[in-house]
Design a protein around this motif. Structure first.
Motif, short mmCIF file in Angstrom:
data_model
loop_
_atom_site.label_atom_id
_atom_site.label_comp_id
_atom_site.label_asym_id
_atom_site.label_seq_id
_atom_site.Cartn_x
_atom_site.Cartn_y
_atom_site.Cartn_z
N GLY A 80 18.00 2.96 82.74
CA GLY A 80 17.50 1.88 81.91
C GLY A 80 16.98 2.29 80.54
N SER A 81 16.09 1.45 80.00
CA SER A 81 15.53 1.61 78.67
C SER A 81 16.67 1.73 77.65
CB SER A 81 14.58 2.81 78.63
OG SER A 81 13.94 2.92 77.38
N ASP A 82 16.61 2.73 76.77
CA ASP A 82 17.66 2.88 75.76
C ASP A 82 18.62 4.01 76.11
OD1 ASP A 82 16.05 5.07 75.34
OD2 ASP A 82 15.89 4.81 73.17
N ALA A 83 18.74 4.34 77.41
CA ALA A 83 19.68 5.38 77.82
C ALA A 83 21.11 5.03 77.45
CB ALA A 83 19.57 5.62 79.33
N TRP A 84 21.40 3.75 77.21
CA TRP A 84 22.75 3.32 76.84
C TRP A 84 23.25 4.02 75.58
CZ3 TRP A 84 23.44 1.03 72.05
CH2 TRP A 84 22.30 0.50 71.43
N ARG A 85 22.36 4.47 74.72
CA ARG A 85 22.79 5.07 73.45
C ARG A 85 23.59 6.35 73.66
NH1 ARG A 85 18.15 4.08 68.89
NH2 ARG A 85 17.85 1.86 69.28
N ALA A 86 23.38 7.02 74.79
CA ALA A 86 24.14 8.24 75.06
C ALA A 86 25.63 7.94 75.24
CB ALA A 86 23.61 8.93 76.31
N TYR A 87 25.96 6.70 75.57
CA TYR A 87 27.34 6.32 75.87
C TYR A 87 28.05 5.70 74.67
CZ TYR A 87 25.42 6.93 80.53
OH TYR A 87 24.80 7.45 81.63
N MET A 88 27.40 5.72 73.50
CA MET A 88 27.98 5.12 72.31
C MET A 88 27.83 6.08 71.13
SD MET A 88 27.02 1.08 72.61
CE MET A 88 28.62 0.58 71.98
N ARG A 89 28.58 5.82 70.09
CA ARG A 89 28.43 6.59 68.86
C ARG A 89 27.82 5.70 67.79
NH1 ARG A 89 32.37 5.41 65.10
NH2 ARG A 89 34.21 4.29 65.91
N ARG A 90 26.98 6.30 66.96
CA ARG A 90 26.27 5.56 65.93
C ARG A 90 26.96 5.74 64.58
NH1 ARG A 90 20.05 5.83 65.40
NH2 ARG A 90 20.36 7.43 66.97
N ALA A 91 27.09 4.66 63.84
CA ALA A 91 27.60 4.73 62.48
C ALA A 91 26.57 4.12 61.53
CB ALA A 91 28.93 3.98 62.35
N THR A 92 26.29 4.82 60.46
CA THR A 92 25.42 4.30 59.41
C THR A 92 26.30 3.69 58.33
OG1 THR A 92 23.75 5.98 59.87
CG2 THR A 92 23.63 4.87 57.74
N ASN A 93 26.03 2.44 57.99
CA ASN A 93 26.88 1.69 57.06
C ASN A 93 26.09 1.28 55.82
OD1 ASN A 93 27.57 -0.02 60.06
ND2 ASN A 93 28.84 1.63 59.26
N THR A 94 26.70 1.46 54.65
CA THR A 94 26.13 0.95 53.40
C THR A 94 27.11 -0.03 52.80
OG1 THR A 94 25.01 3.07 53.04
CG2 THR A 94 25.17 1.57 51.16
N ILE A 95 26.64 -1.25 52.53
CA ILE A 95 27.48 -2.29 51.95
C ILE A 95 26.95 -2.61 50.56
CG2 ILE A 95 28.29 -4.67 52.16
CD1 ILE A 95 26.94 -2.98 55.23
N ASN A 96 27.80 -2.43 49.57
CA ASN A 96 27.44 -2.70 48.17
C ASN A 96 28.00 -4.06 47.78
OD1 ASN A 96 26.99 -2.76 45.44
ND2 ASN A 96 28.34 -1.03 44.94
N PHE A 97 27.12 -5.03 47.51
CA PHE A 97 27.57 -6.35 47.05
C PHE A 97 27.00 -6.66 45.66
CE2 PHE A 97 23.76 -6.83 49.63
CZ PHE A 97 22.95 -7.67 48.90
N SER A 98 26.60 -5.59 44.94
CA SER A 98 25.91 -5.79 43.66
C SER A 98 26.84 -5.97 42.49
CB SER A 98 25.00 -4.59 43.38
OG SER A 98 25.77 -3.42 43.11
N GLY A 99 28.09 -5.47 42.61
CA GLY A 99 29.00 -5.50 41.47
C GLY A 99 28.86 -4.31 40.55
N SER A 100 27.84 -3.49 40.78
CA SER A 100 27.66 -2.25 40.02
C SER A 100 27.62 -1.10 41.00
CB SER A 100 26.39 -2.31 39.16
OG SER A 100 25.26 -2.48 40.02
#
Length: 509
Positions: free
Chosen positions: A478-498
């Motif tokens: 239980g708890s957050d043990a599920w994270r061991a079974y997944m991969r994490r991606a860090t995403n940056t989204i630029n919507f500024s136009g610059s």
């Protein structure tokens, strides 16, 4: 206590329970005998698979992964929901196989299957809660966030003492996370594994999920070796001895795979002067003698204040003398058999070493039913009073031996609790809030599990299960043990136009 059931009776029960679960070829034709610790006799035989079979299973699971990872998580949860329903329908049958193969008493075998049902319920809810984070970006017009994606094929190597529950912890979570599972169960419990896998196969077929999401491999060390070394196994969850973990961990790391190790435990309970001794006695006896001392969370050390140690030892000895020992299929039995002759020999060697290291055997240690079933190993749980934490006390013996050690101060008791290589489970029995909080604090127990006024065994699926030090550091359930079974991606989204850069970096072209 009634006499042990006949070999024919046990074989009939095994055949009927397995066939009701969907295993229709249990009657023979295999090359390896399956014996019951209840009487030491053969239940049936099964065909072992090879390391090459393991390689083929991993390849099939890889194909299934490429389809399953794109299925929405709530839909993946529907498969696990159906599996949980089938487990409810066949709870009695699966518990029968667990009792027959590993000797668990009826209530503990039923409890193990209930754990499977519980983790399915948890995983179904989790399928709608695989949350990421949104993080404040330092750049205007940007969003920073984390997403979680299916990891890949999960390999599971499980031990005899929880022949199906630990697999289900991994499998239910892995499936909702988008991962197929390839399972090598204990060589001692193939029928329980085949029955569990058959029920999951039925759920897969009924829900239209991809084939080969779940595969079971009955075999020896070469099958485990195939899972350990295969680059197609993204995460290997292995339950067993610390010695096994020392071999497995580096091999998986060498190929940059992930491992989740659940290894040895040498668990202690501290008993303070303010403890309720009636409650403490009940908690200690179950934790020390339950499953005939063959849980990784079994209580092996009672660290008792010198003012109450004699009174508590007397209470435990009285309780041990009344424990019904015998066939785990009989109503009222509380202590079934050890798994094998080697387990019995290890217990006797440990008791001899304890005597040589100054211990006094207060109760138990003897063998029962040897004349009726020479191939079965029923023992009286042993209670041993020690003056210090000698080498044998610091070593885990997978049998019902409880060492009792006196202490004077709480600091001394916590130091004894922590002064072993293992770090799985621990507890304190106390009526003092101060003592309880100290035990749970950063300078208290160094174990992955720390309890107050309950024993060291009997974890619920809602919490993460696992330990520190030579226990391996893994977390399941239980708890957050599920994270061991997944991969994490860090995403940056630029919507500024610059295009502002982080940290104020300038790179104009």
């Amino acid at each position: 206590m009634s006499s042990l059931p006949s070999a024919e009776e046990l074989r009939r029960r095994a055949r009927d329970a397995a066939e009701r679960c969907g295993v229709d070829w249990i009657r023979g034709g295999g090359d390896r005998a399956v014996r019951s610790p209840i009487n030491g006799e053969v239940l049936t035989d099964v065909r072992w698979q090879s390391g090459l079979d393991g390689d083929a299973a991993v390849a099939r699971a890889g194909d299934a992964f490429r389809e399953w990872r794109t299925v929405p998580a709530p839909e993946r949860g529907a498969l696990v929901r159906r599996f949980g329903e089938l487990l409810r329908e066949h709870k009695q049958d699966l518990a029968t196989l667990v009792s027959l193969e590993v000797g668990k008493i009826r209530s503990e075998a039923l409890g193990e299957v209930q754990e499977m049902i519980d983790i399915c319920e948890f995983a179904v809810g989790l399928s709608r809660q695989l949350y990421g984070r949104t993080i404040s970006s330092e750049r205007p017009g940007h969003r920073l966030m984390e997403t979680w994606h299916p990891l890949g094929v999960v390999g599971v190597i499980s031990a005899f003492n929880f022949p199906v529950a630990v697999w289900s912890w991994n499998t239910a979570i892995a499936l909702v996370c988008g991962d197929p599972v390839v399972w090598k169960p204990s060589e001692l419990a193939p029928l329980s594994a085949l029955a569990s896998a058959a029920l999951l196969d039925r759920a897969i077929a009924e829900t239209g999920a991809p084939e080969h999401l779940s595969q079971v491999l009955i075999g020896g060390p070469d099958v485990g070796e195939a899972l350990v070394t295969s680059p197609g196994i993204a995460l290997l969850s292995a339950t067993g001895s610390t010695r096994m973990g020392r071999a497995v961990g580096p091999r998986v790391a060498e190929r940059f795979g992930r491992s989740l190790l659940e290894l040895g435990g040498n668990n202690a309970a501290i008993v303070t002067p303010s403890a309720d001794l009636d409650l403490t006695t009940r908690g200690i006896v179950f934790a020390a003698a339950g499953t005939a001392g063959q849980r990784c969370t079994t209580l092996r050390r009672a660290i008792v204040h010198e003012s109450v140690v004699s009174a508590l030892v007397e209470r435990i000895a009285d309780a041990y003398a009344k424990l019904p020992i015998g066939s785990p299929l009989d109503e009222g039995t509380l202590v079934g058999p050890l798994i094998s002759s080697s387990a019995y020999e290890s217990m006797q060697d440990a008791l001899l070493a304890a005597r040589e290291q100054g211990g006094e055997i207060i109760a138990g240690g003897g063998r029962r039913l040897a004349e009726e079933a020479p191939g079965a190993f029923y023992v009286e749980p042993a209670l041993v009073r020690m003056s210090e934490q000698s080498p044998i006390v610091r070593q885990e013996t997978f049998a019902p031996i409880l060492y009792v050690l006196p202490y004077r101060t709480l600091d001394e008791a916590i130091a004894l609790n922590n002064d072993v290589p293992q770090g799985l489970s621990s507890s304190v029995f106390t009526g003092s809030l101060t003592e309880a909080e100290r035990f749970l604090g950063p300078d208290g127990s160094d174990c992955g599990i720390a309890n107050v006024n309950i024993g060291t065994s009997g974890a619920e699926i809602g919490g993460a299960f696992g330990g520190e030090k030579e226990t391996g550091g893994g977390r399941e359930s239980g708890s957050d043990a599920w994270r061991a079974y997944m991969r994490r991606a860090t995403n940056t989204i630029n919507f500024s136009g610059s295009l502002p850069l982080a940290q104020g970096v300038e790179f104009d072209i």
